[in-house]
Design a protein around this motif. Sequence first.
Motif, short mmCIF file in Angstrom:
data_model
loop_
_atom_site.label_atom_id
_atom_site.label_comp_id
_atom_site.label_asym_id
_atom_site.label_seq_id
_atom_site.Cartn_x
_atom_site.Cartn_y
_atom_site.Cartn_z
N PRO A 178 0.82 -1.22 0.00
CA PRO A 178 0.00 0.00 0.00
C PRO A 178 0.85 1.26 0.00
CG PRO A 178 0.11 -0.90 2.21
CD PRO A 178 0.86 -1.87 1.33
N TRP A 179 0.27 2.34 -0.43
CA TRP A 179 0.91 3.65 -0.32
C TRP A 179 0.90 4.09 1.14
CZ3 TRP A 179 0.99 7.67 -4.65
CH2 TRP A 179 1.04 7.06 -5.89
N ALA A 215 -3.65 12.32 -6.46
CA ALA A 215 -3.72 10.87 -6.38
C ALA A 215 -4.44 10.42 -5.12
CB ALA A 215 -2.31 10.28 -6.43
N TYR A 216 -4.18 11.08 -3.99
CA TYR A 216 -4.85 10.71 -2.74
C TYR A 216 -6.29 11.19 -2.72
CZ TYR A 216 -0.71 8.87 -0.38
OH TYR A 216 0.37 8.09 -0.02
N GLY A 219 -7.98 8.82 -5.24
CA GLY A 219 -7.71 7.40 -5.07
C GLY A 219 -7.11 6.75 -6.30
N ASN A 220 -6.36 7.51 -7.07
CA ASN A 220 -5.76 7.01 -8.31
C ASN A 220 -4.38 6.44 -8.01
OD1 ASN A 220 -5.07 6.49 -10.94
ND2 ASN A 220 -4.58 8.61 -11.44
N PHE A 221 -4.35 5.17 -7.64
CA PHE A 221 -3.09 4.50 -7.33
C PHE A 221 -2.76 3.39 -8.32
CE2 PHE A 221 -4.82 5.67 -2.99
CZ PHE A 221 -4.04 6.81 -2.87
N ASP A 222 -3.42 3.40 -9.48
CA ASP A 222 -3.26 2.31 -10.44
C ASP A 222 -2.35 2.67 -11.62
OD1 ASP A 222 -5.00 0.77 -8.92
OD2 ASP A 222 -6.77 1.55 -9.98
N THR A 227 2.89 5.51 -9.99
CA THR A 227 3.23 4.71 -8.81
C THR A 227 4.74 4.52 -8.72
OG1 THR A 227 1.12 3.54 -8.91
CG2 THR A 227 2.89 2.50 -7.67
N TYR A 257 9.91 -0.06 -1.17
CA TYR A 257 9.40 0.85 -2.20
C TYR A 257 10.22 0.73 -3.48
CZ TYR A 257 6.43 3.19 1.25
OH TYR A 257 5.47 3.47 2.19
#
Length: 680
Positions: A178-179, A215-216, A219-222, A227, A257
């Motif tokens: 996870p971030w 991004a937060y 919710g754009n973590f794809d 990334t 990371y």
Amino acid sequence: MKSSSKIPASDTAIRKQKRKSIACRRCHSHKIKCTGDQPCLKCRQAGCPAECHYVNRDRQIKVHESYLEELAAENQRLRAQLSQSPSFLTPREYQAHDESVPEQDADTHVRNPMLGERAWFLPHDPSLPPIHVCEAACTAFATRLRKVLTKSETTSHMPRTQYTPEDTLMKIRNPAMPWPNLAQARLLIQIVSNQVTRVYHLILRKSTIDQLEEAYREGNFDDPVLTCKFFALFALGEVYSARSSPSLECNVPGVAYYVNAMTTIPILPERPSLAHIESLLLLSLYSFFLNRRHSAFLLVGSAMRLGLTVGLNHNIPESKCPDPVRRQHRTRLWWAIYVFDRMYGSKVGWPIQISDADIYVDMPSNVPGDIHNDHTSDTEFLIASIELAKITGQVIDRVYSRKVFPESFLQREQKLLISLKEWSCALPPQLRLSRDGPVPMNVISLHLQFNQCIMLASRPVLLHALIQATSPEAITEDSSQANIRQTLKALSDACIHAARHTHLLIVEEWTNASVPIFGYFYAHYLFSSALIMVISSLVYPENSNDFALFEAAFEILRAMSSHGNLAATEFYDNLECVKQCLNEKRGSEGGHFQSDPSRAVESSTEPLAVIAPNQLGLFGNTSASGVPDPTVPTDPANDMAFLGESMEEFLAQPEADFDLLDPSLTDAVYLWPNLSLWTA
């Protein structure tokens, strides 16, 4: 009467030795008789003489076994002579068997005397190709130094084993990682801004923060490229803060990371974005914390080639990129690739990957009206870094390559030092070292690289001085000091002063707790300067206190190694081998040295106490009483006149005058023919 049919034995031998004729390709394919001419009769009659070709055949010749035994005995005798020869500066123990034959036509008179005729390969793992040892690497110089101290061909190079291997990285990989929470992510980005982007322009600060917030928020973590970029930033933030809990597989913070970023980014994008290139540079920088220098080299090489595909080495028209900040970002991103390429080469010895003649983009400049100050690096600082990187690339090319140059070795040394002097004199006031207040970290980094460039250029000459000081001829005549020309003394002094300056800067950063505990570059600079301190204390009696600086560097690297710094562990192990060679030398032939380095630390059992910053001048000059020399300039790195009139005379000397220097000073030391530092 019938004549005798007996044929002499000699005629029989001649007939046996007569070459058996073969048919040309055309006659053979047509199955017709060939006359064996060139061209043959059949090909001429057919009107195609150009098609008359013969197959080259490798005949097997029988020889007597005694002849082979004589060749083997002769080979063994030559090997025995080579092992007893003082020419221990060539890496022949790692070369193929036929490389033990000396080359008669080698242009050693214009080459760095540390270099052999062929590349240096080290067999390590039988299942893998031999390791290529680059001559400009400081670990290679450490091996050369140990060879000089032991005078033994069997002194082996220490392979780099202190790095994080691929199987360990794969154990750490977690595709579902996870971030961090937004607050932690902001802090990590801030750490990178303070520690990294002040030195190298790798990202746009405000744009990166905006991307993070978006991004937060959404919710754009794809997005794999996004990334990868942020995971690379998070990895650098953790390793510089050194507050994260290390994993069981690796002690370096941020490695989780890093692994996920490496496995997320597309390797071969057909249409690369700037974010992709930014990610490659960030990951290449972090690779040094894992002591994965080859990975760093490959990553920056990929970034350079992707930059070429999008034309970063050219100025982009305003109509194609209207935003001036974006245009400037392209320019600065290219020059970051350029600096990385030259800087990495100076650490390990790789050749530069792109010529200056192929670069058409302007230097960095200020963007009027940039209210957000999105450029995190000062423009004058970036220009100074680029110019220094250019000289660094020239040092690698002109000192450590095997090219044939029209100038002699000393002529190339002179031109390089003139370039370094001009660079230092052109520094703006805010980039000069000053005692009036705290020095910014990026300025210290700049001067450390400047000192390293001086050491790279001049340390072959200092090693030559050590060979003279320890050679039996020089000791017998008690003239190891007198026979070293003033030119060589000036170059040696340049190397020693640069090493002392590097040592002092790092010790002050260490005592102020400003050295990144897992950092690669501080450990590398300290290791490089420590090797120079050893030679200085051995060659010049008045520099016996330099051995105390070596001991201090040894202790700092030991402390960094104990905390898990992989590069420091590698360098510490090399220095430990150097100390062992010194102890063995003092035990067997200690009288051959001009000074006893152990006296420098007799007064204290704690090496760090000997070289406290308040006991040193700016260049680390120590006297018998430990009082700094008041004549040392405030900023010696800004003008090389601090080395005295001898350096000024060397820099001003016409090239033709180098031929007047006596080449016999080195011919008595190096026994292979035609080796002189001066003649061209």
